[in-house]
Design an enzyme around this catalytic site. Sequence first.
Site, PDB file in Angstrom:
ATOM      1  N   ASP A 693       0.874  -1.171   0.000  1.00  0.00           N
ATOM      2  CA  ASP A 693       0.000   0.000   0.000  1.00  0.00           C
ATOM      3  C   ASP A 693       0.914   1.225   0.000  1.00  0.00           C
ATOM      4  O   ASP A 693       2.114   1.130   0.262  1.00  0.00           O
ATOM      5  CB  ASP A 693      -0.947  -0.008   1.208  1.00  0.00           C
ATOM      6  CG  ASP A 693      -2.145   0.914   0.968  1.00  0.00           C
ATOM      7  OD1 ASP A 693      -2.098   1.715   0.016  1.00  0.00           O
ATOM      8  OD2 ASP A 693      -3.123   0.844   1.736  1.00  0.00           O
TER       9      ASP A 693
HETATM   10  C1  BGC Z   1      -4.869   3.517   0.055  1.00  0.00           C
HETATM   11  C2  BGC Z   1      -4.918   2.575  -1.145  1.00  0.00           C
HETATM   12  C3  BGC Z   1      -4.730   3.345  -2.413  1.00  0.00           C
HETATM   13  C4  BGC Z   1      -3.409   4.083  -2.335  1.00  0.00           C
HETATM   14  C5  BGC Z   1      -3.080   4.882  -3.584  1.00  0.00           C
HETATM   15  C6  BGC Z   1      -3.629   4.384   0.045  1.00  0.00           C
HETATM   16  O1  BGC Z   1      -3.696   5.372   0.998  1.00  0.00           O
HETATM   17  O2  BGC Z   1      -4.929   2.786   1.244  1.00  0.00           O
HETATM   18  O3  BGC Z   1      -6.140   1.891  -1.183  1.00  0.00           O
HETATM   19  O4  BGC Z   1      -4.783   2.507  -3.529  1.00  0.00           O
HETATM   20  O5  BGC Z   1      -3.435   4.982  -1.219  1.00  0.00           O
HETATM   21  O6  BGC Z   1      -3.910   5.984  -3.702  1.00  0.00           O
END
Ligand code: BGC
Length: 896
Positions: A693
């Site tokens: 993530d």
């Molecule tokens: C989220 C993800 C997301 C990523 C990119 C993170 O903060 O948890 O689900 O895909 O950011 O935007």
Amino acid sequence: MVDVNSSKSKYTKARVKAAEGMVLLENKNNALPFNQGEKIAVFGINQFDYIAGGGGAAGVNSEYVVNLMEGLMNKQSEGKIKIYEPLITMYKAAYEQDKGKTGRKDQPKITDDMLAGAKSFADTAIITIGRWTEEGYDASFEKNHKNNGQGYYLSCDEQKLINQVTEAGFAKVIVVLNIATVMDTSWFYENPRIDAVLVTWLPGMEGGNAMADILLGDVNPSGKTVDTFAKSYEDYPGAVDFSNDQYQIYKEDIYVGYRYFQTIPAAKSKVNYPFGYGLSYTSFEITDRMISVENDKIIVATKVTNTGSVSGKEIVQVYYSAPQGKLGKPAKVLVGFNKTETIAPGETVDVTISFEINDMASYDDVGKTGYNSAYVLEKGDYRFYIGDSIDGELNAFVYTVEDDILVQQLSQKLTPTELSQRLRADGTYEEFSNQLIPKNKYDSMTNDIVATSTPGDRLKLSDVYTGKINIQDLIAQMSDADLAELSQGQLAIGNGDTGTIGGLLEYGVPSMVTADGPAGLHLNNHAKATWWPCATLLACTWNTKLIEEVGEAIAEECVANDIDLLLAPSLNIHRNPLAGRNFEYFSEDPLITGEMAAGFVNGVQSKGIGATIKHFAANNKEDNRRRVNSILSERAAREIYLKGFDIAIKRSNPMAVMTSYNPINGIKASTNPDLILEILRGEWKYEGGVLSDWDTNAPHVNEAVAGNDVKMPQGSTKELLKALKTGNEGMTRSVLERNVAYTLNMIMKSKKFLREYANPKPVDIKAGTIFRTGYNVMFKSEKVRMEFSGDQESNYGLSLGYCDGKEYTEYRINVLEAGVYSVSSRIASKKGNGTFEIYIDDEKVASVVNKTKTGGWQNWVNTLPQLVNLTEGEHNLKILFTKGSLNLNWLKFDLM
Ligand code: BGC
């Protein structure tokens, strides 16, 4: 105000799908649908302060949004209802004045005069209530609070509004809940003055129209709950402990959602609206329930008849009840479901549902059955409930297992070290003695990659794709620094704003562009996309075909925006109603979660776009989401929290998996070898890419060693290279090679690679072509720089920056007109030197030696032409710099 004809727009699909997942919870005396010409008064700031979807990665920049009032006004324009105007004016003004945040604006005060005016005009009152949410934030369970639009319970102002309206004496009161996830329902469940309740969830850009379609009866509701609505927040297991943002002890074990409420003594009476429940404007009868066994499967066949007066869809649900055995089991577990097409009044359709007998096995994580770390089908009688909700009819058919059957022998994984108790089916807790973590079990997971061909010229990824070499040959040529580079995300390009993966043109590895999101494409500010309903609404449709179509439509927008990898769907479990990201997730049940996710992924991938299932795993709390430790048993992990991922992988093979922020039993998901190497790769044989993530707070080295292939959106190549030297944390070159092999395999499946690299689309050359050298580079040496040029004459864009001798770029060209061309170039050179050569299919055809000082690196001049003979058809064009000191913008081909 949005055009009333918006229903005819290209966004109609978003409206139709939104309506199908809205859930009608109450409809006393057929209060809904409205009668022709019904006069209504609409209360609640949410009618304008509409919540199309959650924030964060799930937010979408759509062309427009139809709020609840606009949806109703569109019906008024069609002459179907009459809305009390003074309230609209008042709420609109209040909405526009309040600078507060979307979905959280204050409730304006309703005076007695306003109420009396509304009452004298309308028979029916609608009260709109909203609940806003976004990632990184959990709701609160405080009562009598002041935060409008937030929290599990109503705010004081919302409560006051409801009291005023319900006591004003309207003939009918309808509640519309524009909510992100489960909230308190007792305020209407116990209130005889509230006649109908519609849950719209967060229904996207066309939500107002979709809601109005249902209230007016233009669409017959067919959504059913995918979560249990309890009487009070405290009735959810572990409710009070949810506010602990350091760790969450999953003491309820596998008894999550309906598994808890159906099983634990006395819990059933604590439910207002059960799982799988929802009303329709017609009635259905499910008959002829037949169960048979065929090989390893159980087949359930039924007939569904529409016994009412309007057309509609019904959902047949099958639950099994396993013997308690030694492990203890939930009273009911969803094992199959099927939604009908629209059934006309009086019509009967056949509905069949089948499932594997082994799907009913339980995981023994402590060896109670004599099988340790294994799925076991315990001996005894398995029974089935078939119906239109979890309260379906118990069938006479019994499937008997004579002796315990070992279904799958696995080994101990994700071992808890801090779990001391877990819930049993009888409501008591069993002491849980933590087990020792087996040592050295990851040793076999990395193998050294040995090249099978002799390194000659630089190999390219397309050579792997065409089968000329295998992936090991390519990887063996890469330096440690190259491998480290491919182990981290790269800068965002185009309309995606989450970054890219790959981008090593020295090896012909293109950049795969990523973008969120689960309810439609989340692009940078320059582009718009369709805002679809949130995942929970889509799950409430119980329609896997429908969600597949949503996936397809999102993928079409990916294609249009050059996005290769979608960072969706999100499929964590609704463990607690306060979790801020529930709206992005499907359900409290892993089967519906997995089936919906698979539908979504299949839709997306049918268009050649990759889907990413996230957040793997046990990411069920948002406050302090990077640190909060999910402490759970291996059984709960396997039967509940990993199950949806397992199903989605089996049914749809997503291109990527995103690991989650949170630790699982003390080890962060992205650094957790049990999770990634052992379960995902080892047991499930998953071959796609694994991404972290965004901005995890885990060291890149540990992530790489644990099999997290790419750290997003950026990693630390320095840390990786340092650890390679020291061997710290188990880092070896083969760790990086293993990860990069998965990443390259993923990139080879991407639209970008297939379109531009595997089957490169050549650049056409004919009389007068200006060939921009900063574009369409298929392959290049390491230090070639593509940089922005200040050349106004060619409208800026990319050029090749100062390249040292021996640097080169390659392109694919297609000569449309054969002949002798006069080829000139456009260069800039401060010092007045630099040379380059042009090769066609490895044969030198021109050499450009510059002696002109152009006066600056962005002062551009044209060189003298040279004659080049080109034959018709495709060729490889190579530019080789033999001496640095010039920038090159284009080559111009003039036919002699
Ligand atoms: C989220 C993800 C997301 C990523 C990119 C993170 O903060 O948890 O689900 O895909 O950011 O935007």
